[in-house]
Design a protein around this motif. Structure first.
Motif, PDB file in Angstrom:
ATOM      1  N   PRO A 143       0.812  -1.235   0.000  1.00  0.00           N
ATOM      2  CA  PRO A 143       0.000   0.000   0.000  1.00  0.00           C
ATOM      3  C   PRO A 143       0.838   1.275   0.000  1.00  0.00           C
ATOM      4  O   PRO A 143       0.315   2.361  -0.265  1.00  0.00           O
ATOM      5  N   PHE A 144       2.122   1.177   0.291  1.00  0.00           N
ATOM      6  CA  PHE A 144       2.983   2.359   0.323  1.00  0.00           C
ATOM      7  C   PHE A 144       3.007   3.078  -1.022  1.00  0.00           C
ATOM      8  O   PHE A 144       3.160   4.305  -1.081  1.00  0.00           O
ATOM      9  N   TYR A 145       2.875   2.339  -2.096  1.00  0.00           N
ATOM     10  CA  TYR A 145       2.986   2.923  -3.442  1.00  0.00           C
ATOM     11  C   TYR A 145       1.663   3.486  -3.961  1.00  0.00           C
ATOM     12  O   TYR A 145       1.633   4.048  -5.054  1.00  0.00           O
ATOM     13  N   GLN A 187      -7.161   3.428  -2.598  1.00  0.00           N
ATOM     14  CA  GLN A 187      -6.181   2.497  -3.170  1.00  0.00           C
ATOM     15  C   GLN A 187      -6.637   1.940  -4.529  1.00  0.00           C
ATOM     16  O   GLN A 187      -6.417   0.773  -4.856  1.00  0.00           O
ATOM     17  N   GLY A 188      -7.245   2.798  -5.317  1.00  0.00           N
ATOM     18  CA  GLY A 188      -7.661   2.378  -6.649  1.00  0.00           C
ATOM     19  C   GLY A 188      -6.498   2.201  -7.607  1.00  0.00           C
ATOM     20  O   GLY A 188      -6.626   1.519  -8.622  1.00  0.00           O
ATOM     21  N   ASP A 189      -5.367   2.808  -7.276  1.00  0.00           N
ATOM     22  CA  ASP A 189      -4.176   2.680  -8.122  1.00  0.00           C
ATOM     23  C   ASP A 189      -3.166   1.702  -7.543  1.00  0.00           C
ATOM     24  O   ASP A 189      -1.990   1.722  -7.935  1.00  0.00           O
ATOM     25  N   ILE A 238      -2.703  -1.593  -7.833  1.00  0.00           N
ATOM     26  CA  ILE A 238      -2.118  -2.627  -8.690  1.00  0.00           C
ATOM     27  C   ILE A 238      -1.152  -2.024  -9.699  1.00  0.00           C
ATOM     28  O   ILE A 238       0.012  -2.431  -9.804  1.00  0.00           O
ATOM     29  N   TRP A 239      -1.611  -1.013 -10.463  1.00  0.00           N
ATOM     30  CA  TRP A 239      -0.760  -0.532 -11.541  1.00  0.00           C
ATOM     31  C   TRP A 239       0.445   0.244 -11.030  1.00  0.00           C
ATOM     32  O   TRP A 239       1.519   0.214 -11.638  1.00  0.00           O
ATOM     33  N   ARG A 240       0.297   0.909  -9.866  1.00  0.00           N
ATOM     34  CA  ARG A 240       1.468   1.609  -9.332  1.00  0.00           C
ATOM     35  C   ARG A 240       2.509   0.621  -8.791  1.00  0.00           C
ATOM     36  O   ARG A 240       3.711   0.850  -8.915  1.00  0.00           O
ATOM     37  N   ASN A 241       2.065  -0.450  -8.187  1.00  0.00           N
ATOM     38  CA  ASN A 241       3.019  -1.469  -7.762  1.00  0.00           C
ATOM     39  C   ASN A 241       3.697  -2.133  -8.948  1.00  0.00           C
ATOM     40  O   ASN A 241       4.883  -2.480  -8.879  1.00  0.00           O
TER      41      ASN A 241
END
Length: 515
Positions: free
Chosen positions: A362-364, A370-372, A374-377
């Motif tokens: 979740p840090f990213y 937290q809708g982003d 998956i793609w931010r990770n």
């Protein structure tokens, strides 16, 4: 008796006429003929022939030819046939000549391949610049004056003073002296100078080839597009460096490095420029090779248009796109230094996959819901970025091996595949095998500079192999048209040489007379 009298009187008249003309000067004869002969009668004077009058009166010969052609009465079957052809033949449109050639010169192809080799070299040198952490040593972008290095100690001190203000020096290299700074400065300066050389050695020959009409119109447009791409590449390079010089890196305490997004864009643009040069150079050479023997070229084109090769071409195109995506995922790994974690293969920690908490941290995430996540990770988390690269690389290797097996064990494709394509397919298998070995070795040995640079070079070499294979199993539409035209010209020429003008007249009649 009456006939004898008539003959004698005719001879007497002819004798008197000859006697008169014998004792009259030539000038008087011509004046008398001009007065007594009407304009529509036959010209009797040898000095007043149609040939001489055509030169004395401009335009008279053309008008006389047109009037005589129009007044011809077809007195024979051949004359009737000629009149029929003239009446039925459609009017010819005036031919439009162009100064642009239909095919580009071979010299342009060799120049494009040489430029591609130069871009290949600068890509590898850029990887070395990043691996030695030299990319942020020059903190200004001076496209013209930056071509000259510092010439005395005062200028070196000024450059070093600018670097001391950067986040990289403050957070990582605060103990660096001037001599150490010179080492990383020369790396970055050499990389930028090489980029300028690439731009000038492509722009100036492009202007020359277009001005001298050494390229076809389509190729001229492509060369201009590549020039624009090279200029855009230089802008992206500075845009990438600027991301590592921001002051907010000091406030957040982040690692002073360039943005992985901008690094990927910079590398991807260089790859695209290189591949454009390579592919167009290969296509020009291939076009000349096919036109050198149009009959054999037409057979090869017909073979390439068969159903098995069309399917094979689609698979090669899809695999080429997969190789490019895998290379770009490697750029993300390099931008995040993700190769420095989990230095084992195929394991990542205790298993094939790392813990879920590390993959989806979740840090990213930058949003409250937290809708982003998956793609931010996938793009910013080094753990998941390395896993993605492993998956893509393994998939690419397996797909290429499967395609090679498909060419070996599919009878219809094996019999239709040209020899050059089989050699190209085997070359791709060797390149992807070498690339896998380099990638695994880079992980095992904690990303040493020589292995990491060789791994980046292997990615571009594998992509080159895919483009070479693609060029050997495809032919542009323009090349197909030129080969068909050359075959038609050869067939018409051979028919005229073997059968003479009668065959040409018969072919003309068949093309003009209604069916």
């Amino acid at each position: 008796m009456a006939s004898l009298v008539a003959a004698s009187s005719l001879r007497a008249r002819l004798a008197r006429r000859l006697a008169d003309e014998a004792f009259v000067c030539r000038r008087c004869v011509h004046q008398r003929a001009a007065q007594s002969t009407p304009s529509t009668s036959r010209v009797s004077s040898l000095r007043d022939t149609p040939f001489l009058r055509a030169f004395r009166k401009p335009g008279h010969y053309q008008m006389r030819t047109q009037s005589s052609t129009a007044s011809i009465t077809p007195a024979s079957p051949l004359g009737a046939l000629g009149a029929n052809i003239a009446a039925r033949a459609p009017p010819r449109a005036p031919s439009k000549t162009s100064s642009w050639p239909e095919t580009s010169s071979k010299g342009v192809a060799y120049w494009l391949l040489g430029s591609a080799a130069s871009v290949f070299g600068i890509v590898i040198f850029g990887g070395l610049t990043r691996l030695t952490e030299s990319g942020l040593s020059i903190t200004e972008w001076r496209p013209v004056t930056g071509s000259f290095p510092p010439r005395n100690e005062q200028i070196w001190e000024e450059e070093f003073a600018r670097y001391k203000l950067s986040p990289e020096f403050i957070m990582l290299n605060s103990r660096m002296n001037l001599e150490e700074f010179k080492q990383i400065y020369w790396m970055e300066w050499g990389h930028r100078l090489w980029g300028r050389v690439v731009g000038m050695t492509f722009l100036l020959p492009t202007v020359y080839f277009i001005a001298r009409r050494r390229v076809s119109p389509a190729m001229a447009r492509r060369l201009v597009g590549i020039c624009a791409l090279i200029g855009f590449q230089g802008f992206i390079g500075w845009w990438m460096v600027k991301s590592g010089l921001k002051d907010d890196l000091l406030e957040t305490g982040q690692q002073p490095r360039v943005s992985q997004y901008r690094l990927t864009a910079h590398l991807g643009t260089a790859f695209v420029a290189y591949l454009c040069m390579l592919y167009n150079g290969l296509q020009i050479l291939r076009q000349h090779r096919l036109l050198a023997n149009p009959a054999e070229g037409a057979k090869l084109i017909q073979t390439l248009q068969s159903s098995p090769l069309r399917q094979f071409r689609i698979l090669v195109t899809a695999l080429t796109a997969l190789v490019f995506v895998t290379a770009m995922s490697g750029a993300l790994v390099a931008g995040l230094d993700a190769g420095l974690i989990y230095n084992d293969f195929p394991w990542m920690g205790q298993g094939l996959l790392p813990p879920k908490s590390e993959m989806l941290d979740p840090f990213y995430s930058h949003t409250s819901d937290q809708g982003d996540l998956i793609w931010r990770n996938m793009l910013e988390n080094p753990v998941l970025v390395q896993l993605d690269h492993r998956i893509l690389a393994t998939t690419t290797f397996s797909a290429i091996i499967a395609l090679w097996a498909y060419t070996r064990f599919r009878p219809s494709l094996k019999s239709a595949l040209p020899r050059q394509a089989r050699v190209g397919m085997m070359g791709v298998v060797h390149l992807v095998s070498l690339q896998v070995v380099l990638g695994i070795s880079t992980l095992w040995y904690l990303v040493p500079t020589p292995l990491a640079a060789a791994h980046q070079a292997g990615a571009l070499a594998l992509l080159s192999g895919m483009f070479v294979l693609r060029s050997r199993i495809s032919t542009p539409k323009r090349t197909v048209q030129l080969v068909q035209r050359a075959v038609a010209a050869q067939s018409s020429g051979s028919m005229a040489g073997k059968r003479g003008p009668d065959a040409m007249l018969k072919a003309r009649l068949q093309s003009t007379l209604p069916q």
